[in-house]
Design a protein around this motif. Structure first.
Motif, PDB file in Angstrom:
ATOM      1  N   ARG A   1       0.838  -1.202   0.000  1.00 19.31           N
ATOM      2  CA  ARG A   1       0.000   0.000   0.000  1.00 19.31           C
ATOM      3  C   ARG A   1       0.875   1.254   0.000  1.00 19.31           C
ATOM      4  O   ARG A   1       0.618   2.218  -0.726  1.00 19.31           O
ATOM      5  N   ARG A   2       1.939   1.217   0.799  1.00 21.97           N
ATOM      6  CA  ARG A   2       2.857   2.357   0.859  1.00 21.97           C
ATOM      7  C   ARG A   2       3.622   2.521  -0.453  1.00 21.97           C
ATOM      8  O   ARG A   2       3.883   3.648  -0.894  1.00 21.97           O
ATOM      9  N   VAL A   3       3.988   1.395  -1.055  1.00 22.15           N
ATOM     10  CA  VAL A   3       4.677   1.454  -2.350  1.00 22.15           C
ATOM     11  C   VAL A   3       3.776   2.115  -3.386  1.00 22.15           C
ATOM     12  O   VAL A   3       4.202   3.020  -4.123  1.00 22.15           O
ATOM     13  N   LYS A   4       2.523   1.680  -3.438  1.00 26.54           N
ATOM     14  CA  LYS A   4       1.588   2.196  -4.436  1.00 26.54           C
ATOM     15  C   LYS A   4       1.292   3.688  -4.228  1.00 26.54           C
ATOM     16  O   LYS A   4       1.027   4.409  -5.196  1.00 26.54           O
ATOM     17  N   GLU A   5       1.321   4.129  -2.975  1.00 25.59           N
ATOM     18  CA  GLU A   5       1.108   5.553  -2.697  1.00 25.59           C
ATOM     19  C   GLU A   5       2.218   6.400  -3.312  1.00 25.59           C
ATOM     20  O   GLU A   5       1.975   7.487  -3.836  1.00 25.59           O
ATOM     21  N   LYS A   6       3.459   5.876  -3.221  1.00 24.65           N
ATOM     22  CA  LYS A   6       4.610   6.606  -3.751  1.00 24.65           C
ATOM     23  C   LYS A   6       4.813   6.360  -5.243  1.00 24.65           C
ATOM     24  O   LYS A   6       5.117   7.269  -5.996  1.00 24.65           O
ATOM     25  N   ARG A   7       4.636   5.083  -5.623  1.00 21.19           N
ATOM     26  CA  ARG A   7       4.970   4.679  -6.988  1.00 21.19           C
ATOM     27  C   ARG A   7       3.918   3.720  -7.529  1.00 21.19           C
ATOM     28  O   ARG A   7       4.100   2.496  -7.543  1.00 21.19           O
ATOM     29  N   PRO A   8       2.799   4.226  -8.012  1.00 23.33           N
ATOM     30  CA  PRO A   8       1.753   3.344  -8.547  1.00 23.33           C
ATOM     31  C   PRO A   8       2.199   2.543  -9.763  1.00 23.33           C
ATOM     32  O   PRO A   8       1.552   1.560 -10.138  1.00 23.33           O
ATOM     33  N   ASP A   9       3.325   2.931 -10.370  1.00 25.69           N
ATOM     34  CA  ASP A   9       3.827   2.227 -11.551  1.00 25.69           C
ATOM     35  C   ASP A   9       4.565   0.945 -11.202  1.00 25.69           C
ATOM     36  O   ASP A   9       4.798   0.098 -12.076  1.00 25.69           O
ATOM     37  N   VAL A  10       4.947   0.775  -9.945  1.00 28.87           N
ATOM     38  CA  VAL A  10       5.708  -0.415  -9.538  1.00 28.87           C
ATOM     39  C   VAL A  10       4.780  -1.617  -9.402  1.00 28.87           C
ATOM     40  O   VAL A  10       3.756  -1.564  -8.720  1.00 28.87           O
TER      41      VAL A  10
ATOM     42  N   ILE B   1      -4.664  -9.015   0.655  1.00 33.41           N
ATOM     43  CA  ILE B   1      -3.499  -8.882  -0.217  1.00 33.41           C
ATOM     44  C   ILE B   1      -3.912  -8.556  -1.645  1.00 33.41           C
ATOM     45  O   ILE B   1      -3.234  -7.789  -2.355  1.00 33.41           O
ATOM     46  N   ALA B   2      -5.034  -9.102  -2.101  1.00 34.49           N
ATOM     47  CA  ALA B   2      -5.485  -8.854  -3.476  1.00 34.49           C
ATOM     48  C   ALA B   2      -5.892  -7.406  -3.700  1.00 34.49           C
ATOM     49  O   ALA B   2      -5.930  -6.938  -4.837  1.00 34.49           O
ATOM     50  N   SER B   3      -6.174  -6.678  -2.619  1.00 33.91           N
ATOM     51  CA  SER B   3      -6.582  -5.279  -2.752  1.00 33.91           C
ATOM     52  C   SER B   3      -5.417  -4.370  -3.114  1.00 33.91           C
ATOM     53  O   SER B   3      -5.619  -3.245  -3.584  1.00 33.91           O
ATOM     54  N   VAL B   4      -4.169  -4.854  -2.904  1.00 34.85           N
ATOM     55  CA  VAL B   4      -2.997  -4.020  -3.183  1.00 34.85           C
ATOM     56  C   VAL B   4      -1.972  -4.680  -4.096  1.00 34.85           C
ATOM     57  O   VAL B   4      -1.202  -3.985  -4.766  1.00 34.85           O
ATOM     58  N   ALA B   5      -1.909  -6.005  -4.127  1.00 36.63           N
ATOM     59  CA  ALA B   5      -0.925  -6.708  -4.958  1.00 36.63           C
ATOM     60  C   ALA B   5      -1.425  -6.817  -6.394  1.00 36.63           C
ATOM     61  O   ALA B   5      -2.604  -7.072  -6.642  1.00 36.63           O
ATOM     62  N   ASP B   6      -0.500  -6.647  -7.341  1.00 35.75           N
ATOM     63  CA  ASP B   6      -0.862  -6.809  -8.744  1.00 35.75           C
ATOM     64  C   ASP B   6      -1.032  -8.281  -9.099  1.00 35.75           C
ATOM     65  O   ASP B   6      -1.807  -8.623  -9.987  1.00 35.75           O
TER      66      ASP B   6
END
Length: 400
Positions: free
Chosen positions: A108-117, A131-136
């Motif tokens: 969640r923190r990664v996506k806040e900073k870098r949604p492209d990752v 986990i499915a709510s945030v993991a690709d």
């Protein structure tokens, strides 16, 4: 001569400074695993990718981190480690295997900073919905289809009885309880007797040593009671080694472990030294297979030829790499399976998107996967080609 030497030195110096920049990977992949003491197979898969694509510190593509052994009490440290990978502007993929508690918050923190990752979770410990709510993409051992396929393989080998060994704590887990219910139904449908045997929980007062001693003492009696044409399965890793040791001696079958690997139980049960073969699964399989055959268990014991944890680390990183390079699509099951198959020559994988049995919702970014079963002295059982009847997808965990 002096001028020429100075010119040559200048050229060499310029080359030394330019070469790393030219060799730098176009993007980075972060792989986070446990340590060698906690989850060696996961770590070995990350090491394979370091060997193949190079370390970020040397201009390569892979940055490997290990989370603390006591990750439950150091969760914030783990979360910060994972999230910190996104501070690298070239980071494009983050793989956490196993995805221990806290991974969802880190993503969640990664996506806040870098949604492209791209964030990938291998064998998540957190609820699928969380986990499915945030993991690709998440990959989990397929407790649904394997519940049927393990029984199907036992039937192929001529087993008349199937003994499931566990304890209340494990049976309170939805994944393990649901798999046991599927196994029981599969036994009914395929004409095999299903038996549930209770063994001590290694986390209880008896500890691991006491739990293992119980298995050592009880297995001969179980084989005598149920017959040598009985397949045994245990939900706990600590029970596996003593079970294998006694089944080799007294008879009975062992299709595969809860988390199958030739390293799961076999080295200890048969006294196999695999230091020289570390990370080389074809070599590991060859040595383990010979030990099993020498012990008189040919055709009675099986595994996955390549460790799930090892392959998960490597294949998820490879999948992410191919997506970034435009060679694979995130929502493609075929592309995901191709990544797994590329690291397991001779073995095949299959799987399906997870469906929440309560809500009926299918999660396309949560894949339940499994590898073909290999029986020592017999070969692959083609389990990945078996069509599992649809009815097993809706069998619910009773909670008993």
């Amino acid at each position: 001569m002096k001028k020429a030497a100075l010119l040559l030195a200048a050229v060499m110096l310029a080359f030394c400074f330019c070469a790393p920049a030219m060799a730098d990977a176009p993007f980075h992949i972060g792989i986070v695993t446990g340590t060698v003491s906690q989850s060696e197979d996961d770590l070995r898969g990350a090491e394979l990718m370091l060997q193949k694509y190079g370390d970020v510190s040397n201009g390569g593509m892979i940055q490997h981190l290990t989370y603390p052994d006591n990750f439950m009490s150091e969760m914030e440290t783990t979360i910060s480690q994972i999230a910190g990978l996104a501070d690298d502007p070239k980071m494009k993929v983050i793989v956490v295997n196993q995805a221990i508690p806290g991974t969802a918050e880190a993503f969640r923190r990664v996506k806040e900073k870098r949604p492209d990752v791209l964030c990938f979770a291998g064998e998540p410990h957190e609820d699928p919905n969380v986990i499915a709510s945030v993991a690709d993409m998440s990959t989990h051992t397929d407790f649904v289809n394997r519940g049927y396929l393990i029984i199907h393989t036992a039937k192929q080998l001529g087993c008349k009885t199937f003994v499931h060994i566990s304890f209340p704590r494990h049976m309170s887990y939805e994944t393990l309880g649901r798999r046991a219910a599927i196994m029981e139904q599969a036994c009914k449908d395929l004409g095999i007797q299903f038996v549930f045997e209770t063994a001590p929980d290694p986390t209880s007062d008896v500890g691991t040593a006491g739990a293992q001693q119980f298995i050592l003492e009880k297995t001969p009696a179980w084989v005598s009671k149920y017959g040598k044409d009985t397949a045994f399965f245990c939900t706990n890793d600590a029970h596996t080694e003593p079970l294998l040791k006694q089944l080799a001696k007294y008879g009975g079958y062992f299709i595969e472990a809860d988390l199958p690997s030739p390293l799961m139980g076999y080295p200890g049960a048969f006294g196999i030294d695999l230091k020289d073969e570390a990370g080389d699964f074809p070599a590991i399989m060859k040595k383990v297979e010979q030990a099993v055959i020498d012990a008189g268990a040919k055709g009675r014991m099986g595994t996955w030829a390549y460790s799930y944890g090892y392959t998960n680390s490597a294949a998820l990183a490879e999948f992410g790499k191919r997506i970034v390079e435009g060679k694979a699509k995130l929502n493609s099951k075929k592309d995901l399976m191709d990544a797994f198959n590329s690291y397991t020559p001779g073995a095949t994988w299959n799987g399906a998107a997870y469906t929440d049995v309560g809500t009926g919702v299918t999660m396309r970014n949560y894949m339940m996967i499994y590898e073909d079963t290999y029986i020592f002295g017999k070969g692959y059982m083609n389990a990945t080609e078996v069509q599992v009847p649809e009815k097993y997808q809706t069998i619910k965990f009773s909670g008993n």
